[in-house]
Design a protein around this motif. Structure first.
Motif, PDB file in Angstrom:
ATOM      1  N   LYS A  34       3.715  32.755  39.511  1.00 10.43           N
ATOM      2  CA  LYS A  34       4.410  33.076  38.262  1.00 10.43           C
ATOM      3  C   LYS A  34       3.819  32.309  37.083  1.00 10.43           C
ATOM      4  O   LYS A  34       3.510  32.889  36.040  1.00 10.43           O
ATOM      5  N   GLU A  38       1.710  34.221  34.143  1.00 15.31           N
ATOM      6  CA  GLU A  38       2.305  34.235  32.804  1.00 15.31           C
ATOM      7  C   GLU A  38       1.417  33.508  31.795  1.00 15.31           C
ATOM      8  O   GLU A  38       1.285  33.946  30.659  1.00 15.31           O
ATOM      9  N   PHE A  39       0.796  32.420  32.203  1.00 18.19           N
ATOM     10  CA  PHE A  39      -0.124  31.723  31.315  1.00 18.19           C
ATOM     11  C   PHE A  39      -1.313  32.622  30.966  1.00 18.19           C
ATOM     12  O   PHE A  39      -1.705  32.728  29.804  1.00 18.19           O
ATOM     13  N   ALA A  42      -0.179  35.411  28.619  1.00 19.30           N
ATOM     14  CA  ALA A  42       0.053  34.898  27.268  1.00 19.30           C
ATOM     15  C   ALA A  42      -1.272  34.690  26.536  1.00 19.30           C
ATOM     16  O   ALA A  42      -1.410  35.049  25.354  1.00 19.30           O
ATOM     17  N   ARG A  58       7.396  40.178  24.676  1.00 16.67           N
ATOM     18  CA  ARG A  58       7.346  38.707  24.660  1.00 16.67           C
ATOM     19  C   ARG A  58       6.571  38.308  25.900  1.00 16.67           C
ATOM     20  O   ARG A  58       6.957  38.664  27.019  1.00 16.67           O
ATOM     21  N   ASP A  59       5.502  37.578  25.709  1.00 17.80           N
ATOM     22  CA  ASP A  59       4.608  37.300  26.841  1.00 17.80           C
ATOM     23  C   ASP A  59       5.295  36.570  27.991  1.00 17.80           C
ATOM     24  O   ASP A  59       4.899  36.713  29.130  1.00 17.80           O
ATOM     25  N   ARG A  60       6.350  35.842  27.743  1.00 17.54           N
ATOM     26  CA  ARG A  60       7.020  35.118  28.835  1.00 17.54           C
ATOM     27  C   ARG A  60       7.786  36.041  29.785  1.00 17.54           C
ATOM     28  O   ARG A  60       8.247  35.598  30.832  1.00 17.54           O
ATOM     29  N   ASP A  61       7.912  37.318  29.441  1.00 12.82           N
ATOM     30  CA  ASP A  61       8.584  38.284  30.302  1.00 12.82           C
ATOM     31  C   ASP A  61       7.629  38.999  31.258  1.00 12.82           C
ATOM     32  O   ASP A  61       8.040  39.848  32.048  1.00 12.82           O
TER      33      ASP A  61
END
Length: 130
Positions: A34, A38-39, A42, A58-61
């Motif tokens: 994860k 996600e990194f 982003a 939103r990149d964190r999703d």
């Protein structure tokens, strides 16, 4: 005038485009952590020239929507994220190129841009064997 897509529709398009871009690059076995994914997303998202076309993203999703992709019907591509992150074509008997061409017709974003998003994503993923 085209109707604005909602958040779910935007994520669906991004995940399919990213999966097809990864497949086009020959990237079929990626880390599925994860934090790492996600990194990497982003990083790619902030550098991709078409990110502004998707105001609800939103990149964190990323991880949440990527994990939903195998269950989505009427999709060209998805990710399997069991032990590794594995993009695949969802249409039986279709090659990656066929799926990408059909997807691009629906997305109004050039294939080269989906491949670029994938390239940016993959370049930030760590390379190690699990």
């Amino acid at each position: 005038m085209a109707r604005q897509k909602n958040k779910d529709q935007q994520w669906r398009q991004i995940i399919q485009g990213l999966a097809l871009g990864c497949l086009t690059l020959g990237e079929v076995d990626l880390p599925s952590s994860k934090i790492e994914t996600e990194f990497a997303f982003a990083y790619a998202w902030r550098r991709w020239s078409f990110a502004g076309e998707f105001p609800s993203i939103r990149d964190r999703d990323f991880f949440i929507y990527m994990r939903k992709s195998p269950r989505r019907e009427s999709s060209y591509a998805a990710f399997d994220a069991q032990s590794r992150l594995t993009p695949y074509v969802k249409t039986p008997d279709w090659e990656v190129g066929q799926s990408l061409d059909a997807f691009v017709e629906d997305s109004d974003i050039p294939a080269t841009e989906w491949v670029e998003l994938a390239r940016l994503f993959v370049e930030r993923l760590p390379r190690y064997d699990t």
